[in-house]
Design a protein around this motif. Structure first.
Motif, PDB file in Angstrom:
ATOM      1  N   ILE A   1       0.834  -1.201   0.000  1.00 35.10           N
ATOM      2  CA  ILE A   1       0.000   0.000   0.000  1.00 35.10           C
ATOM      3  C   ILE A   1       0.871   1.253   0.000  1.00 35.10           C
ATOM      4  O   ILE A   1       0.595   2.227  -0.709  1.00 35.10           O
ATOM      5  CB  ILE A   1      -0.942  -0.015   1.218  1.00 35.10           C
ATOM      6  N   GLN A   2       1.951   1.231   0.784  1.00 34.91           N
ATOM      7  CA  GLN A   2       2.834   2.396   0.851  1.00 34.91           C
ATOM      8  C   GLN A   2       3.514   2.680  -0.481  1.00 34.91           C
ATOM      9  O   GLN A   2       3.790   3.833  -0.821  1.00 34.91           O
ATOM     10  CB  GLN A   2       3.892   2.186   1.943  1.00 34.91           C
TER      11      GLN A   2
ATOM     12  N   PRO B   1      -4.948   5.124  -5.176  1.00 31.48           N
ATOM     13  CA  PRO B   1      -5.770   4.377  -4.225  1.00 31.48           C
ATOM     14  C   PRO B   1      -5.971   2.908  -4.587  1.00 31.48           C
ATOM     15  O   PRO B   1      -6.653   2.187  -3.871  1.00 31.48           O
ATOM     16  CB  PRO B   1      -7.105   5.120  -4.282  1.00 31.48           C
TER      17      PRO B   1
ATOM     18  N   ILE C   1      -5.053   0.211  -1.738  1.00 29.84           N
ATOM     19  CA  ILE C   1      -5.930   0.156  -0.568  1.00 29.84           C
ATOM     20  C   ILE C   1      -7.312  -0.358  -0.963  1.00 29.84           C
ATOM     21  O   ILE C   1      -7.938  -1.146  -0.231  1.00 29.84           O
ATOM     22  CB  ILE C   1      -6.035   1.536   0.132  1.00 29.84           C
TER      23      ILE C   1
ATOM     24  N   ASN D   1      -8.852  -3.861   0.511  1.00 26.96           N
ATOM     25  CA  ASN D   1     -10.165  -3.903   1.157  1.00 26.96           C
ATOM     26  C   ASN D   1     -11.096  -4.890   0.461  1.00 26.96           C
ATOM     27  O   ASN D   1     -11.785  -5.684   1.112  1.00 26.96           O
ATOM     28  CB  ASN D   1     -10.789  -2.514   1.179  1.00 26.96           C
TER      29      ASN D   1
ATOM     30  N   GLY E   1      -3.018   2.783  10.568  1.00 22.86           N
ATOM     31  CA  GLY E   1      -3.772   3.724   9.746  1.00 22.86           C
ATOM     32  C   GLY E   1      -4.970   3.088   9.083  1.00 22.86           C
ATOM     33  O   GLY E   1      -5.372   3.485   7.989  1.00 22.86           O
ATOM     34  N   ALA E   2      -5.551   2.075   9.737  1.00 27.16           N
ATOM     35  CA  ALA E   2      -6.675   1.349   9.144  1.00 27.16           C
ATOM     36  C   ALA E   2      -7.785   1.162  10.168  1.00 27.16           C
ATOM     37  O   ALA E   2      -7.623   1.471  11.350  1.00 27.16           O
ATOM     38  CB  ALA E   2      -6.205  -0.011   8.614  1.00 27.16           C
TER      39      ALA E   2
ATOM     40  N   THR F   1     -12.787   3.052   6.820  1.00 25.66           N
ATOM     41  CA  THR F   1     -11.428   2.930   6.304  1.00 25.66           C
ATOM     42  C   THR F   1     -11.242   3.840   5.099  1.00 25.66           C
ATOM     43  O   THR F   1     -10.222   4.529   4.969  1.00 25.66           O
ATOM     44  CB  THR F   1     -11.136   1.470   5.914  1.00 25.66           C
TER      45      THR F   1
ATOM     46  N   ASN G   1      -8.708   7.130   4.703  1.00 22.28           N
ATOM     47  CA  ASN G   1      -7.775   7.313   3.600  1.00 22.28           C
ATOM     48  C   ASN G   1      -8.019   8.618   2.857  1.00 22.28           C
ATOM     49  O   ASN G   1      -7.079   9.332   2.514  1.00 22.28           O
ATOM     50  CB  ASN G   1      -7.875   6.129   2.628  1.00 22.28           C
TER      51      ASN G   1
ATOM     52  N   ALA H   1      -5.024   8.184   7.420  1.00 21.55           N
ATOM     53  CA  ALA H   1      -4.459   6.845   7.242  1.00 21.55           C
ATOM     54  C   ALA H   1      -3.018   6.924   6.766  1.00 21.55           C
ATOM     55  O   ALA H   1      -2.135   6.219   7.280  1.00 21.55           O
ATOM     56  CB  ALA H   1      -5.307   6.045   6.265  1.00 21.55           C
ATOM     57  N   ASP H   2      -2.754   7.795   5.779  1.00 19.79           N
ATOM     58  CA  ASP H   2      -1.378   7.952   5.285  1.00 19.79           C
ATOM     59  C   ASP H   2      -0.458   8.477   6.383  1.00 19.79           C
ATOM     60  O   ASP H   2       0.706   8.070   6.477  1.00 19.79           O
ATOM     61  CB  ASP H   2      -1.352   8.916   4.088  1.00 19.79           C
TER      62      ASP H   2
ATOM     63  N   ARG I   1       0.156   5.487   8.677  1.00 20.13           N
ATOM     64  CA  ARG I   1       0.940   4.466   7.981  1.00 20.13           C
ATOM     65  C   ARG I   1       2.359   4.916   7.746  1.00 20.13           C
ATOM     66  O   ARG I   1       3.286   4.113   7.659  1.00 20.13           O
ATOM     67  CB  ARG I   1       0.294   4.106   6.642  1.00 20.13           C
TER      68      ARG I   1
END
Length: 253
Positions: free
Chosen positions: A67-68, A73, A76, A80, A135-136, A227, A231, A236-237, A240
Motif C-alpha cells: 500500500i505504501q 488508491p 488500498i 479492502n 492507519g486502518a 477505512t 484514507n 491513514a497515510d 501508515r
C-alpha cells in the motif's frame, strides 16, 4: 509461496497460506485465498476445510508496504476488496472451516479466524487488531465473534493482543495445544466433522449461517466505509507513514 490445497484425509481439504516472512498478504493473495476456500467447499468430496498457514504465524493482515508503494488508491481499494472476498469465502464456505492458528493472528487474520466455524490454536498463538497503529479500521465485526463486547472494544482501541489460552476460556478457541501437535489436533477435529453425511453437513452450515444474529458481510462492509474515510482524509497515510519506525507497535507485519 502463495496459496495451496491438499487432501490429507478423506473428506478433508487443507488450504495453506504461505507468504514469507510473516504472511502479510498482498492484494492478489487475498483473492487467491478466497478462490481456494470456495473451490474446496464446492468439492462434493470435501466435508470440512482446514485453513492453515506456513511460516512464523497464521496471518499478519495486509501487506502494508504494498500500500505504501502505491501512488494512487488502487492498492488500498484492492486490499479492502480482497479482504472482503476472503473473509466472505470462509464464512460462506459450503462446509465447516477449521482455522489452524499458530504464532500471530493479526488484522486480516482476525477476519479469517473470526469467520471460521472452529479454531484450533497452538499455545504460542496471539490474536489482535493493530489497525489503529496501521492507519486502518475494520474487522471489529470478526473480533466481536471471539470475545465479549467490552473486551473487543478495549483490544481494538489499544491494539493489544490476547492469547489462545484466553480465547479458549471465552469459548471461541476449541483447543489449545503445543505447536508440534497443532496439525494433528486440527485434523482430528476436521476428521470428526468430515465423518458426518456430506449433504447434511452442508445443510447444517447453511442453517447456522442463516440464524447468525449479525450479518458479518454487511457489518464488515460498514466498517470498511470508515477505512475509506480515513484514507480520503489523509489520516491513514499519516499513521501508515510511521509504520516501520516504532518497534513497540510494528511487531509482526
Amino acid at each position: 509461496m502463495g496459496v495451496s490445497t491438499s487432501a490429507p484425509d478423506e473428506g478433508v481439504a487443507v488450504v495453506t497460506v504461505d507468504f514469507p516472512p510473516v504472511n502479510a498478504l498482498p492484494v492478489r493473495g487475498w483473492y487467491d485465498l478466497a478462490a481456494a476456500v470456495r473451490a474446496a467447499g464446492a468439492d462434493p468430496k470435501v466435508r470440512c476445510v482446514v485453513l492453515a498457514a506456513g511460516g512464523r504465524g497464521f496471518n499478519a493482515g495486509v501487506d502494508i508496504k504494498e500500500i505504501q508503494r502505491a501512488a494512487g488508491p488502487e492498492a488500498i481499494l484492492g486490499a479492502n476488496r480482497g479482504c472482503y472476498e476472503a473473509f466472505a469465502a470462509v464464512y460462506d464456505c459450503e462446509v465447516p472451516v477449521v482455522a489452524e492458528v499458530h504464532g500471530f493472528c493479526l488484522g486480516g487474520g482476525i477476519g479469517l479466524a473470526g469467520n471460521a466455524d472452529a479454531i484450533v490454536a497452538s499455545d504460542d498463538a496471539v490474536f489482535g487488531l493493530p489497525e489503529l497503529d496501521r492507519g486502518a479500521l475494520g474487522a471489529a465485526t470478526h473480533l466481536a465473534r471471539l470475545v465479549p463486547q467490552h473486551l473487543m472494544r478495549t483490544l481494538y482501541y489499544t491494539s493489544r493482543t490476547v492469547t489462545a489460552g484466553e480465547l479458549h476460556r471465552h469459548g471461541s478457541v476449541w483447543e489449545v495445544v503445543p505447536r508440534e501437535r497443532l496439525r494433528d489436533a486440527s485434523l482430528a477435529l476436521a476428521r470428526e466433522i468430515a465423518a458426518k453425511d456430506g449433504q447434511l453437513i452442508r445443510l447444517a452450515k447453511a442453517a447456522i449461517n442463516g440464524i447468525d444474529p449479525v450479518d458479518v458481510r454487511r457489518s464488515y462492509r460498514f466498517e470498511q466505509g470508515f477505512t475509506f474515510e480515513a484514507n480520503l482524509s489523509g489520516v491513514a497515510d499519516r499513521v501508515r507513514g510511521t509504520f516501520g519506525t516504532n518497534p513497540a507497535t510494528d511487531k509482526e507485519s
